[in-house]
Design a protein around this motif. Structure first.
Motif, short mmCIF file in Angstrom:
data_model
loop_
_atom_site.label_atom_id
_atom_site.label_comp_id
_atom_site.label_asym_id
_atom_site.label_seq_id
_atom_site.Cartn_x
_atom_site.Cartn_y
_atom_site.Cartn_z
N ASN A 86 0.80 -1.23 0.00
CA ASN A 86 0.00 0.00 0.00
C ASN A 86 0.84 1.28 0.00
O ASN A 86 0.29 2.37 -0.21
CB ASN A 86 -0.98 0.01 1.18
N THR B 15 2.96 1.87 -2.21
CA THR B 15 3.16 2.17 -3.63
C THR B 15 1.86 2.70 -4.23
O THR B 15 0.81 2.66 -3.59
CB THR B 15 3.60 0.90 -4.40
N SER B 16 1.94 3.13 -5.45
CA SER B 16 0.75 3.67 -6.13
C SER B 16 0.26 2.75 -7.25
O SER B 16 -0.51 3.17 -8.11
CB SER B 16 1.08 5.05 -6.73
N TYR B 17 0.68 1.45 -7.21
CA TYR B 17 0.40 0.56 -8.33
C TYR B 17 -0.94 -0.16 -8.21
O TYR B 17 -1.43 -0.74 -9.18
CB TYR B 17 1.52 -0.46 -8.49
N GLY B 18 -1.56 -0.17 -7.05
CA GLY B 18 -2.92 -0.68 -6.92
C GLY B 18 -3.03 -2.19 -7.00
O GLY B 18 -2.13 -2.94 -6.64
N CYS C 140 10.10 6.07 -8.43
CA CYS C 140 9.54 6.66 -7.22
C CYS C 140 10.18 6.05 -5.98
O CYS C 140 10.56 4.86 -6.00
CB CYS C 140 8.03 6.46 -7.18
N SER D 204 8.47 11.33 0.20
CA SER D 204 8.29 10.59 -1.05
C SER D 204 8.64 11.49 -2.22
O SER D 204 8.50 12.71 -2.14
CB SER D 204 6.86 10.09 -1.18
N CYS E 187 9.28 11.31 -6.86
CA CYS E 187 9.43 10.60 -8.13
C CYS E 187 10.34 11.46 -9.01
O CYS E 187 10.10 12.68 -9.15
CB CYS E 187 8.09 10.40 -8.82
#
Length: 426
Positions: free
Chosen positions: A313, A315-318, A374, A389, A391
């Motif tokens: 969770n 990460t932003s990859y879902g 990121c 955080s 990127c």
């Protein structure tokens, strides 16, 4: 007196003539019948004859075959053995009927042949090569997506008796069921082979569409005879398209601080084309699961793991329809905290509907990595946290300047992704 002598001479001449005539008619073996005497035949020994026997299978000489030649009248026995040229010679000096006994060889059983060595000094026995005819009894060799049954009959043809075991040469793919026993020996013997084709069968060996197979005979586990070839033809296609996400992830508290790779799929679409069942197209028609995966590149690979369907969770990859995790023993580059773009990966996915379709497809990603990497970082003197955080596009987190000299820059995690839309029709 003189007249009497002349008369006597005439009488004697007449008697002699009558005697000769009588001998010729009534006593052909008489002492005076020289031309009618029958000569007595005197038996003489016949000189030795080299009687040659040649044993072969078509153009191949049969070596080391034991032969026995027995004279039928008195039981005289001569023994021999063929050489590498398939020949054996016997010294024969007695005529008449003989029995040639050929011992078993190469699976052929013991045989007897009646021969006359002095009338023909050469005898050849061609055992030939047995043949096998594989006939379709029932079923259709055009294979659809639904299951079906094929029945074949393997018919054995041979000049001489030889026991053999009959099998299908693709036994580990087709799994045939044989009539019992599945052996043949004499001309016309046959074995029934039943092949059950499962739903969505794909065990093809040519162009993913054709399966060539035949029946074979073996003796002592050595194949001797091959049948004619049969061909199964796949008559259905399944098209699967999806998005393949391949993610490189360093997580400071996972996998002993080594890099892991994740393979995820989503946007799965399926189309079945079958001449019997028609066309089926939906987005949620097939269930899927990743059953194998590997990373390819400098980081190496490890045993695939099931992480669920969602990425961590932080990460932003879902989430995905299916997801796999591939741990490695490769650590983050401590010098510049970079990930490695020389790595790629593949996954094998099982698609199924629980009715007719159950297939496996392998997807490989070839697209480049995304420009951005990121990461989470912090300045710390002790514990690493995900305090910040960022990127960036140059794929190298800044070394950073911390406020206090006792703190240092620490990377908590680092991720990079490559994505490719892939479609496979098979």
């Amino acid at each position: 007196m003189k007249r009497n002598k002349v008369f006597f001479v005439l009488v004697m001449v007449v008697f002699a003539v009558l005697l000769v005539i009588s001998c010729a008619k009534n006593n052909p073996n008489g002492p005076l019948c020289i031309n009618k005497i029958k000569l007595t035949e005197t038996p003489t020994c016949t000189p030795d004859v080299s009687y040659t026997v040649y044993i072969h299978q078509e153009a191949t000489p049969a070596a080391n075959v034991i032969l026995t030649l027995t004279r039928n009248e008195d039981g005289i026995i001569l023994n021999g053995k063929t050489g590498t040229d398939g020949k054996a010679s016997f010294p024969v000096h007695t005529n008449g009927q003989w029995t040639l006994a050929v011992d078993s060889f190469n699976g052929f059983k013991f045989q007897n042949f009646q021969v006359e060595p002095l009338s023909n000094t050469f005898y050849a026995v061609n055992y030939g090569i047995p043949t096998l005819d594989l006939q379709l009894v029932s079923g259709n060799e055009t294979i659809h997506v639904q299951d079906s049954t094929l029945v074949y009959k393997a018919v054995y043809h041979t000049k001489f008796e030889r026991g053999e075991t009959v099998k299908i040469d693709k036994d580990g793919i087709l799994y045939p069921i044989y009539s019992s026993p599945n052996t043949v020996s004499k001309e016309g013997d046959n074995v029934i082979c039943t092949i059950n084709i499962p739903n969505s069968f794909e065990g093809y060996d040519l162009e993913d569409k054709y399966l060539h197979f035949k029946a074979v005979c073996s003796y002592n586990n050595v194949t001797n005879t091959n049948s004619n070839e049969r061909i199964l033809t796949k008559n259905w296609d399944l098209t699967i398209s999806l998005d393949f996400h391949y993610i490189q992830l360093y997580d400071f508290h996972d996998n002993n601080g080594n890099i892991c790779y994740y393979g995820g799929i989503n946007n799965v679409h399926s189309t079945l084309d079958d001449n019997v069942s028609g066309y089926i197209t939906t987005n949620d028609w097939l269930s899927c699961e990743i059953i194998d995966a590997a990373n390819v590149g400098s980081d190496g690979t490890g045993t695939p793991q099931n992480p669920g369907t969602c990425m961590p969770n932080f990460t932003s990859y879902g989430c995905y329809n299916a997801l796999v995790k591939i741990p490695t023993n490769s650590s983050l580059n401590n010098k510049n905290n970079t990930l490695r773009p020389d790595n790629s990966g593949w996954i094998t996915v099982r698609f199924y509907d629980g009715v007719k379709v159950d297939v496996k497809r392998t997807f490989s990603i070839t697209n480049n990595w995304s420009d951005k990497m990121c990461y989470h970082w912090c300045c710390t003197s002790r514990d690493t946290t995900r305090a910040n955080s960022n990127c960036i596009s140059n794929k190298m987190p800044p070394l950073g300047i911390c406020t206090y000299i006792w703190d240092h820059f620490a990377v908590a995690d680092s991720t990079m992704e490559r994505v490719q839309t892939i479609s496979i029709t098979k």
